[in-house]
Write an enzyme that holds these catalytic residues in place. Sequence first.
Site, PDB file in Angstrom:
ATOM      1  CE  LYS A 131      -4.100  -1.716   2.416  1.00  0.00           C
ATOM      2  NZ  LYS A 131      -4.973  -1.505   3.593  1.00  0.00           N
ATOM      3  CD  GLU A 177       0.093  -1.269  13.783  1.00  0.00           C
ATOM      4  OE1 GLU A 177      -0.507  -2.318  13.491  1.00  0.00           O
ATOM      5  OE2 GLU A 177      -0.397  -0.127  13.593  1.00  0.00           O
ATOM      6  CE  LYS A 219       0.743  -5.374   5.922  1.00  0.00           C
ATOM      7  NZ  LYS A 219       0.958  -3.932   6.035  1.00  0.00           N
ATOM      8  CG  ASN A 256      -7.864  -2.674   9.073  1.00  0.00           C
ATOM      9  OD1 ASN A 256      -6.801  -2.072   8.976  1.00  0.00           O
ATOM     10  ND2 ASN A 256      -8.637  -2.927   8.030  1.00  0.00           N
TER      11      ASN A 256
HETATM   12  N1  LIG Z   1       1.568   1.263   3.641  1.00  0.00           N
HETATM   13  C1  LIG Z   1       1.062   0.643   4.693  1.00  0.00           C
HETATM   14  O1  LIG Z   1       0.619  -0.498   4.631  1.00  0.00           O
HETATM   15  C2  LIG Z   1       1.090   1.353   6.004  1.00  0.00           C
HETATM   16  C3  LIG Z   1       0.854   0.636   7.176  1.00  0.00           C
HETATM   17  C4  LIG Z   1       0.945   1.316   8.390  1.00  0.00           C
HETATM   18  C5  LIG Z   1       1.242   2.668   8.403  1.00  0.00           C
HETATM   19  N2  LIG Z   1       1.455   3.324   7.243  1.00  0.00           N
HETATM   20  C6  LIG Z   1       1.789   4.756   7.238  1.00  0.00           C
HETATM   21  O2  LIG Z   1       3.026   4.910   7.913  1.00  0.00           O
HETATM   22  C7  LIG Z   1       3.079   6.214   8.489  1.00  0.00           C
HETATM   23  C8  LIG Z   1       3.583   6.073   9.902  1.00  0.00           C
HETATM   24  O3  LIG Z   1       4.874   5.528   9.865  1.00  0.00           O
HETATM   25  P1  LIG Z   1       5.917   5.762  11.041  1.00  0.00           P
HETATM   26  O4  LIG Z   1       5.274   5.396  12.329  1.00  0.00           O
HETATM   27  O5  LIG Z   1       7.155   5.100  10.639  1.00  0.00           O
HETATM   28  O6  LIG Z   1       6.039   7.347  11.095  1.00  0.00           O
HETATM   29  P2  LIG Z   1       7.105   8.366  10.472  1.00  0.00           P
HETATM   30  O7  LIG Z   1       7.540   7.960   9.134  1.00  0.00           O
HETATM   31  O8  LIG Z   1       6.500   9.710  10.620  1.00  0.00           O
HETATM   32  O9  LIG Z   1       8.321   8.227  11.481  1.00  0.00           O
HETATM   33  C9  LIG Z   1       8.165   8.612  12.839  1.00  0.00           C
HETATM   34  C10 LIG Z   1       9.223   9.622  13.268  1.00  0.00           C
HETATM   35  O10 LIG Z   1      10.463   8.962  13.452  1.00  0.00           O
HETATM   36  C11 LIG Z   1      11.474   9.607  12.688  1.00  0.00           C
HETATM   37  N3  LIG Z   1      12.444   8.563  12.371  1.00  0.00           N
HETATM   38  C12 LIG Z   1      12.346   7.615  11.420  1.00  0.00           C
HETATM   39  N4  LIG Z   1      13.356   6.745  11.540  1.00  0.00           N
HETATM   40  C13 LIG Z   1      14.111   7.155  12.575  1.00  0.00           C
HETATM   41  C14 LIG Z   1      15.271   6.654  13.206  1.00  0.00           C
HETATM   42  N5  LIG Z   1      15.828   5.502  12.802  1.00  0.00           N
HETATM   43  N6  LIG Z   1      15.791   7.338  14.253  1.00  0.00           N
HETATM   44  C15 LIG Z   1      15.193   8.464  14.699  1.00  0.00           C
HETATM   45  N7  LIG Z   1      14.071   8.974  14.170  1.00  0.00           N
HETATM   46  C16 LIG Z   1      13.536   8.316  13.116  1.00  0.00           C
HETATM   47  C17 LIG Z   1      10.749  10.205  11.547  1.00  0.00           C
HETATM   48  O11 LIG Z   1      11.494  11.231  10.923  1.00  0.00           O
HETATM   49  C18 LIG Z   1       9.482  10.701  12.240  1.00  0.00           C
HETATM   50  O12 LIG Z   1       9.748  11.912  12.903  1.00  0.00           O
HETATM   51  C19 LIG Z   1       1.685   6.780   8.375  1.00  0.00           C
HETATM   52  O13 LIG Z   1       1.681   7.745   7.360  1.00  0.00           O
HETATM   53  C20 LIG Z   1       0.820   5.608   7.996  1.00  0.00           C
HETATM   54  O14 LIG Z   1      -0.290   5.966   7.201  1.00  0.00           O
HETATM   55  C21 LIG Z   1       1.380   2.703   6.059  1.00  0.00           C
HETATM   56 ZN   LIG Z   2      -1.758   0.350  12.204  1.00  0.00          ZN
END
Ligand SMILES: NC(=O)c1ccc[n+]([C@@H]2O[C@H](COP(=O)([O-])OP(=O)(O)OC[C@H]3O[C@@H](n4cnc5c(N)ncnc54)[C@H](O)[C@@H]3O)[C@@H](O)[C@H]2O)c1
Ligand SMILES: [Zn+2]
Length: 361
Positions: free
Chosen positions: A141, A183, A225, A243
């Site tokens: 996705k 998760e 997954k 979900n």
């Molecule tokens: N495609 C899918 O199936 C799917 C599934 C779940 C979530 N998502 C999407 O993923 C996003 C959330 O992802 P997330 O939780 O990774 O958030 P994110 O990408 O915003 O990362 C979280 C924070 O951590 C920081 N960061 C990343 N790696 C780091 C590291 N190694 N060290 C320090 N800081 C770091 C980022 O810059 C950010 O500030 C949402 O947009 C959500 O919709 C997509």
């Molecule tokens: Zn989720």
Amino acid sequence: MHSLNVELGDRSYPIVIGSQLLGDPQYLLPYIRGRQVCVVTNETVAPLYLERLLEGLSDFDKVDTIELPDGEAFKTLDTLNRIFDLLLERRHNRTTTLIALGGGVIGDMTGFAAACYQRGVDFVQVPTTLLAQVDSSVGGKTGVNHPLGKNMIGAFYQPRMVLADMDTLSTLPKRELAAGIAEVIKYGLICDAPFFEWLEGNMPRLLACEPEALAYAVDRCCRDKAAVVAEDERESGRRAILNFGHTFGHAIEAVQGYGSWLHGEAVAAGMVMAAELSSLRGDIDAGLVGRIRALLAAAELPLAAPEGMAVQQFLDAMAVDKKVLDGRLRLVLLRALGTAQIVDDTPRELLVEALRNCGAV
Ligand SMILES: NC(=O)c1ccc[n+]([C@@H]2O[C@H](COP(=O)([O-])OP(=O)(O)OC[C@H]3O[C@@H](n4cnc5c(N)ncnc54)[C@H](O)[C@@H]3O)[C@@H](O)[C@H]2O)c1
Ligand SMILES: [Zn+2]
């Protein structure tokens, strides 16, 4: 080092999981077909890991980097255009490969950019958050947000490979790590009881960022997954079990305003609510609900509704959730540890009682 294959016919791809992978070109290079690459990252991750990644890419004809601003607020079409601008200005052609270096926001945007640029170019994922490693980098996705809805513009598009380096998690803020663990626990609950039991014995190792323990957990989650996605790539049925806890969690995120609770935190409280409801229906016993609460608590995740959030606010928010089909509220609940079921006949009184048991007023 662990590796597994996500089996999707001619779109199958490997996930490589371990330590000290980032600067070692042997993992990525076999999956980059052309002579051009563009790394997409953000201003937080770039200073930490970009240089190490670039070390392994020095032999390409063209190596570009784009550093985007950090945050969900920038997961937009405008930001996507900045990626296209750079690719066109720098004359990337259809043989280019985009490399996503960052969390889920970067992964989702880079994947969607790859799906669209010149009608589709290769991309690989180098996820650097636990959430991205166990969730967003598996399943294809991709997309961006629209002012009227999260992830509303996007495509199913699979990467050529995923490289998950556990060492990157050492710099992740503790709250983000815990949000990813929510998760992780979800997979145990919906489809992998032995893994749930493993988590009950190993949570301190995960919280301490022990690479071995993290790699084992990430591998297990990706397998779980991948198995669900392989059965139902485009979410017409079984994929919905992913979900679990999310319909409640999305209500919390929507009412609290996106950003005050992390997604994983809202999902943690949502999983407690779904477990309570499963127990009230008589599908699981109260002892299991207690174990779920204890494991989430061990990960320092929230177990209850936000202070002051009303039952009616949950009901209103859940009624607009996209899981509502034909006016019936479809919920993912538990039938046993490791077995999820989709239910669309929950009496409102039970739902209200479950919410009250979790602190909603
Ligand atoms: N495609 C899918 O199936 C799917 C599934 C779940 C979530 N998502 C999407 O993923 C996003 C959330 O992802 P997330 O939780 O990774 O958030 P994110 O990408 O915003 O990362 C979280 C924070 O951590 C920081 N960061 C990343 N790696 C780091 C590291 N190694 N060290 C320090 N800081 C770091 C980022 O810059 C950010 O500030 C949402 O947009 C959500 O919709 C997509
Ligand atoms: Zn989720």
